[in-house]
Write a protein that holds these residues in place. Sequence first.
Motif, PDB file in Angstrom:
ATOM      1  N   ALA A  97      26.203  92.287  87.155  1.00 46.03           N
ATOM      2  CA  ALA A  97      25.935  93.607  86.621  1.00 46.03           C
ATOM      3  C   ALA A  97      26.048  94.608  87.625  1.00 46.03           C
ATOM      4  O   ALA A  97      25.993  94.397  88.747  1.00 46.03           O
ATOM      5  CB  ALA A  97      24.582  93.574  86.136  1.00 46.03           C
ATOM      6  N   TRP A  98      26.469  95.813  86.930  1.00 40.56           N
ATOM      7  CA  TRP A  98      26.660  96.927  87.956  1.00 40.56           C
ATOM      8  C   TRP A  98      25.800  97.876  87.477  1.00 40.56           C
ATOM      9  O   TRP A  98      25.846  98.611  86.450  1.00 40.56           O
ATOM     10  CB  TRP A  98      28.016  97.376  87.929  1.00 40.56           C
ATOM     11  N   LEU A  99      24.865  98.770  88.381  1.00 42.77           N
ATOM     12  CA  LEU A  99      24.234  99.779  88.161  1.00 42.77           C
ATOM     13  C   LEU A  99      25.060 101.055  88.668  1.00 42.77           C
ATOM     14  O   LEU A  99      25.067 100.977  89.837  1.00 42.77           O
ATOM     15  CB  LEU A  99      22.848  99.737  88.784  1.00 42.77           C
ATOM     16  N   VAL A 100      25.599 101.727  87.733  1.00 38.90           N
ATOM     17  CA  VAL A 100      26.432 102.544  88.067  1.00 38.90           C
ATOM     18  C   VAL A 100      25.837 104.149  87.943  1.00 38.90           C
ATOM     19  O   VAL A 100      25.259 104.325  86.888  1.00 38.90           O
ATOM     20  CB  VAL A 100      27.912 102.528  87.078  1.00 38.90           C
ATOM     21  N   VAL A 101      25.900 104.732  89.037  1.00 38.51           N
ATOM     22  CA  VAL A 101      25.450 106.195  88.872  1.00 38.51           C
ATOM     23  C   VAL A 101      26.890 107.035  89.412  1.00 38.51           C
ATOM     24  O   VAL A 101      27.612 106.808  90.280  1.00 38.51           O
ATOM     25  CB  VAL A 101      24.393 106.623  89.789  1.00 38.51           C
ATOM     26  N   ALA A 102      26.688 108.275  88.629  1.00 36.58           N
ATOM     27  CA  ALA A 102      27.768 109.227  89.288  1.00 36.58           C
ATOM     28  C   ALA A 102      27.290 109.772  90.504  1.00 36.58           C
ATOM     29  O   ALA A 102      25.998 110.086  90.809  1.00 36.58           O
ATOM     30  CB  ALA A 102      27.704 110.458  88.103  1.00 36.58           C
TER      31      ALA A 102
END
Length: 201
Positions: A97-102
């Motif tokens: 899973a990928w915890l994506v943040v800008a």
Amino acid sequence: MISEEPNTIPKINGLVLAGGKSVRMGKAKDLLQWHGKEQRYFAADLLASFCDEVFISCRQDQLENFDSQYKALTDTFLNMGPFGGILSALRAQRDKAWLVVACDLPLLDPKSLEFLIQSRNPEKAATTYESPFDGLPEPLITIWEPKSYPLLLNFLGIGNTCPRKVLINSDTLILKPDNPDALMNVNTPKDAEKAQRILKG
């Protein structure tokens, strides 16, 4: 409570989206220093406490002055903005899973990330926050599960590269943020002034 075998839940990688052109800001947002270091590295350090591995999603030309202590992940889906960065990460490690943040979230705090991870439902396509600014899901602070990869590809197949639309039209867990300021995108000099005021508090 349903007991889950530990190995059935995908582990979480972190991804900092730093490949944007920063047109509205007029200078590279990933290089702005809000906390004593370039924001892309600050965001990566923030994710490191919560994730297996952390990568910074960037364009090929950004690798020239890249700190070798951090891992870069260049897009394999080109010219699609955040959508391409998310897809490239999911393709790179299909079982994570990928915890994506800008990279333009200078007010993002550990508590907001912790709550997102604690509330995560790996049965869903994604776990995200409701944006306090427009009430819609916020794709750029989201845990994208491995099962979201084919969903994103389906949207790409119909010519839609909006990650928010994927969240709206998929089985997504949407949380209310405790700290709405943490979700504030800083896209313009005016946004930057406001964020600076909040940080000085």
